[in-house]
Design a protein around this motif. Structure first.
Motif, PDB file in Angstrom:
ATOM      1  N   SER A   1      42.125  31.366  44.111  1.00 28.93           N
ATOM      2  CA  SER A   1      40.967  31.234  43.214  1.00 28.93           C
ATOM      3  C   SER A   1      41.305  31.783  41.825  1.00 28.93           C
ATOM      4  O   SER A   1      40.738  32.788  41.380  1.00 28.93           O
ATOM      5  CB  SER A   1      39.751  31.971  43.793  1.00 28.93           C
ATOM      6  N   PRO A   2      42.236  31.134  41.117  1.00 29.81           N
ATOM      7  CA  PRO A   2      42.675  31.659  39.812  1.00 29.81           C
ATOM      8  C   PRO A   2      41.606  31.629  38.733  1.00 29.81           C
ATOM      9  O   PRO A   2      41.747  32.295  37.718  1.00 29.81           O
ATOM     10  CB  PRO A   2      43.854  30.749  39.452  1.00 29.81           C
ATOM     11  N   GLY A   3      40.537  30.867  38.949  1.00 25.64           N
ATOM     12  CA  GLY A   3      39.489  30.791  37.938  1.00 25.64           C
ATOM     13  C   GLY A   3      38.484  31.920  37.985  1.00 25.64           C
ATOM     14  O   GLY A   3      37.611  32.023  37.113  1.00 25.64           O
ATOM     15  N   LEU A   4      38.572  32.795  38.987  1.00 26.91           N
ATOM     16  CA  LEU A   4      37.617  33.899  39.101  1.00 26.91           C
ATOM     17  C   LEU A   4      37.657  34.803  37.874  1.00 26.91           C
ATOM     18  O   LEU A   4      38.723  35.068  37.313  1.00 26.91           O
ATOM     19  CB  LEU A   4      37.921  34.756  40.334  1.00 26.91           C
ATOM     20  N   LEU A   5      36.495  35.295  37.491  1.00 25.64           N
ATOM     21  CA  LEU A   5      36.395  36.282  36.428  1.00 25.64           C
ATOM     22  C   LEU A   5      36.150  37.645  37.065  1.00 25.64           C
ATOM     23  O   LEU A   5      35.299  37.784  37.946  1.00 25.64           O
ATOM     24  CB  LEU A   5      35.241  35.944  35.479  1.00 25.64           C
ATOM     25  N   LEU A   6      36.920  38.630  36.639  1.00 22.99           N
ATOM     26  CA  LEU A   6      36.779  39.995  37.138  1.00 22.99           C
ATOM     27  C   LEU A   6      36.335  40.892  36.000  1.00 22.99           C
ATOM     28  O   LEU A   6      36.669  40.655  34.840  1.00 22.99           O
ATOM     29  CB  LEU A   6      38.112  40.501  37.704  1.00 22.99           C
ATOM     30  N   THR A   7      35.590  41.940  36.324  1.00 25.98           N
ATOM     31  CA  THR A   7      35.146  42.880  35.284  1.00 25.98           C
ATOM     32  C   THR A   7      35.630  44.289  35.607  1.00 25.98           C
ATOM     33  O   THR A   7      36.047  44.587  36.727  1.00 25.98           O
ATOM     34  CB  THR A   7      33.609  42.924  35.161  1.00 25.98           C
ATOM     35  N   ASP A   8      35.515  45.137  34.598  1.00 21.95           N
ATOM     36  CA  ASP A   8      35.839  46.549  34.800  1.00 21.95           C
ATOM     37  C   ASP A   8      34.619  47.335  35.256  1.00 21.95           C
ATOM     38  O   ASP A   8      34.647  48.559  35.342  1.00 21.95           O
ATOM     39  CB  ASP A   8      36.420  47.161  33.518  1.00 21.95           C
ATOM     40  N   GLY A   9      33.519  46.624  35.533  1.00 15.25           N
ATOM     41  CA  GLY A   9      32.296  47.286  35.950  1.00 15.25           C
ATOM     42  C   GLY A   9      31.422  47.702  34.790  1.00 15.25           C
ATOM     43  O   GLY A   9      30.318  48.216  34.994  1.00 15.25           O
ATOM     44  N   GLU A  10      31.904  47.505  33.575  1.00 16.91           N
ATOM     45  CA  GLU A  10      31.133  47.899  32.403  1.00 16.91           C
ATOM     46  C   GLU A  10      30.943  46.706  31.471  1.00 16.91           C
ATOM     47  O   GLU A  10      30.029  45.919  31.658  1.00 16.91           O
ATOM     48  CB  GLU A  10      31.801  49.085  31.700  1.00 16.91           C
ATOM     49  N   ALA A  11      31.820  46.522  30.502  1.00 25.98           N
ATOM     50  CA  ALA A  11      31.578  45.479  29.502  1.00 25.98           C
ATOM     51  C   ALA A  11      32.770  44.583  29.234  1.00 25.98           C
ATOM     52  O   ALA A  11      32.756  43.808  28.282  1.00 25.98           O
ATOM     53  CB  ALA A  11      31.126  46.130  28.188  1.00 25.98           C
ATOM     54  N   MET A  12      33.805  44.683  30.061  1.00 28.77           N
ATOM     55  CA  MET A  12      35.012  43.912  29.799  1.00 28.77           C
ATOM     56  C   MET A  12      35.361  42.996  30.967  1.00 28.77           C
ATOM     57  O   MET A  12      35.182  43.354  32.131  1.00 28.77           O
ATOM     58  CB  MET A  12      36.202  44.846  29.531  1.00 28.77           C
ATOM     59  N   LEU A  13      35.864  41.811  30.636  1.00 27.82           N
ATOM     60  CA  LEU A  13      36.508  40.958  31.619  1.00 27.82           C
ATOM     61  C   LEU A  13      37.956  41.402  31.707  1.00 27.82           C
ATOM     62  O   LEU A  13      38.610  41.625  30.682  1.00 27.82           O
ATOM     63  CB  LEU A  13      36.438  39.490  31.197  1.00 27.82           C
ATOM     64  N   VAL A  14      38.464  41.532  32.928  1.00 25.04           N
ATOM     65  CA  VAL A  14      39.829  42.034  33.099  1.00 25.04           C
ATOM     66  C   VAL A  14      40.613  41.109  34.021  1.00 25.04           C
ATOM     67  O   VAL A  14      40.038  40.360  34.830  1.00 25.04           O
ATOM     68  CB  VAL A  14      39.840  43.464  33.671  1.00 25.04           C
ATOM     69  N   GLY A  15      41.936  41.183  33.914  1.00 25.40           N
ATOM     70  CA  GLY A  15      42.808  40.469  34.817  1.00 25.40           C
ATOM     71  C   GLY A  15      43.005  41.249  36.091  1.00 25.40           C
ATOM     72  O   GLY A  15      42.505  42.371  36.241  1.00 25.40           O
ATOM     73  N   PRO A  16      43.736  40.701  37.060  1.00 30.09           N
ATOM     74  CA  PRO A  16      43.959  41.384  38.335  1.00 30.09           C
ATOM     75  C   PRO A  16      44.625  42.743  38.203  1.00 30.09           C
ATOM     76  O   PRO A  16      44.473  43.603  39.070  1.00 30.09           O
ATOM     77  CB  PRO A  16      44.862  40.411  39.108  1.00 30.09           C
ATOM     78  N   ASP A  17      45.361  42.952  37.102  1.00 36.34           N
ATOM     79  CA  ASP A  17      46.023  44.239  36.894  1.00 36.34           C
ATOM     80  C   ASP A  17      45.223  45.168  35.988  1.00 36.34           C
ATOM     81  O   ASP A  17      45.698  46.234  35.619  1.00 36.34           O
ATOM     82  CB  ASP A  17      47.417  44.022  36.304  1.00 36.34           C
ATOM     83  N   GLY A  18      44.005  44.752  35.629  1.00 40.33           N
ATOM     84  CA  GLY A  18      43.156  45.576  34.779  1.00 40.33           C
ATOM     85  C   GLY A  18      43.304  45.322  33.299  1.00 40.33           C
ATOM     86  O   GLY A  18      42.591  45.923  32.487  1.00 40.33           O
ATOM     87  N   THR A  19      44.206  44.425  32.898  1.00 45.35           N
ATOM     88  CA  THR A  19      44.381  44.094  31.487  1.00 45.35           C
ATOM     89  C   THR A  19      43.124  43.414  30.956  1.00 45.35           C
ATOM     90  O   THR A  19      42.594  42.491  31.573  1.00 45.35           O
ATOM     91  CB  THR A  19      45.583  43.145  31.287  1.00 45.35           C
ATOM     92  N   VAL A  20      42.642  43.859  29.811  1.00 43.64           N
ATOM     93  CA  VAL A  20      41.418  43.306  29.240  1.00 43.64           C
ATOM     94  C   VAL A  20      41.652  41.863  28.801  1.00 43.64           C
ATOM     95  O   VAL A  20      42.603  41.551  28.090  1.00 43.64           O
ATOM     96  CB  VAL A  20      40.951  44.151  28.034  1.00 43.64           C
ATOM     97  N   GLU A  21      40.763  40.970  29.261  1.00 42.02           N
ATOM     98  CA  GLU A  21      40.845  39.552  28.911  1.00 42.02           C
ATOM     99  C   GLU A  21      39.737  39.116  27.966  1.00 42.02           C
ATOM    100  O   GLU A  21      39.834  38.073  27.332  1.00 42.02           O
ATOM    101  CB  GLU A  21      40.780  38.689  30.181  1.00 42.02           C
ATOM    102  N   GLY A  22      38.677  39.892  27.881  1.00 39.50           N
ATOM    103  CA  GLY A  22      37.579  39.504  27.005  1.00 39.50           C
ATOM    104  C   GLY A  22      36.418  40.461  27.132  1.00 39.50           C
ATOM    105  O   GLY A  22      36.446  41.415  27.918  1.00 39.50           O
TER     106      GLY A  22
END
Length: 248
Positions: free
Chosen positions: A48-69
């Motif tokens: 499921s590469p299209g999933l969006l993940l968050t840091d639980g606050e205000a950022m979209l992050v990649g699987p390794d925690g890198t900020v994506e948006g």
């Protein structure tokens, strides 16, 4: 088929949690807790590469925690109310129709135990898909009727009418014993798969209501070699999953 590789119960649980997001496309995955978080990151890295993940606050992050948006709260709420989020929550109690309780145990006017409170569970369940993770399957959690309805189950959603059922969906419940869904005529809980090493008798004994059980219950699918590598070496190298779920 009985698996031949050494796979821990926790790793089967991770894969079962990850499968909740299969085919969801580009939506916001909101995993609550360790096992759902490992599962969501595994799904993002594999099927499921299209999933969006968050840091639980205000950022979209990649699987390794890198900020994506950036994901401001108003946009988060817009995704929630439009059904563009899939949450995996916990449950202090869950009943045969998928009603969930995280508020209190006993009569709400004088409970024997105060828990988190209702929080966002009603809005979650009426506006976007909600799955559940239960690390210790027992008859105290899987109950005939929850003491307080926080997450809305199929019976209560249907009683409330089309406004409640429009986006209401409970894809699966994952516990340390197996995977459950609601693919029955009355939308009551069904045993979808057993984790290897778990017997049907044990699941029935640990469940406080009568489950629908198919004639041929499969095992939860095995992780692939690549999934095992990701779980053990990349996503959870500290082995925290085994502290939450044992092989007993």
């Amino acid at each position: 088929m009985t698996p031949t590789r050494t796979v821990s119960r926790a790793e089967y649980c991770v894969v079962a949690c990850a499968e909740a997001w299969r085919g969801d496309g580009e939506i916001l995955a909101s995993p609550m807790g360790l096992m759902p978080s490992v599962g969501a990151r595994l799904a993002r890295r594999t099927f499921s590469p299209g999933l969006l993940l968050t840091d639980g606050e205000a950022m979209l992050v990649g699987p390794d925690g890198t900020v994506e948006g950036w994901l401001p709260y108003r946009r988060h709420l817009a995704m929630v109310t439009g059904g563009r989020r899939h949450v995996m929550m916990g449950a202090s109690q869950i009943d045969r129709f998928g009603n969930q309780n995280i508020s209190c145990i006993g009569d709400w006017r004088q409970p024997t135990r105060q828990l988190l409170g209702v929080r966002g569970a009603p809005v979650n369940t009426l506006n976007n898909p909600v799955s559940y993770w239960v690390p210790k399957h027992s008859a105290r959690v899987f109950v005939p009727k929850v003491d307080v309805v926080c997450g809305v189950g199929h019976d209560n959603a249907a009683a409330a009418g089309p406004s409640a059922t429009r986006f209401h969906r409970i894809p699966r419940v994952v516990s340390d014993l197996g995977v459950f869904d609601f693919a029955t005529p009355d939308r009551s809980m069904r045993l979808a798969s057993l984790h290897p090493g778990v017997t049907l008798a044990r699941v029935r004994e640990a469940t406080g209501f009568a489950l629908t059980v198919p004639d041929d219950v499969p095992y939860t699918r095995e992780p692939t070699e690549d999934e095992l590598r990701l779980i053990r070496e990349v996503i959870d190298p500290e082995g925290l999953r085994d502290r939450e779920v044992s092989d007993r």
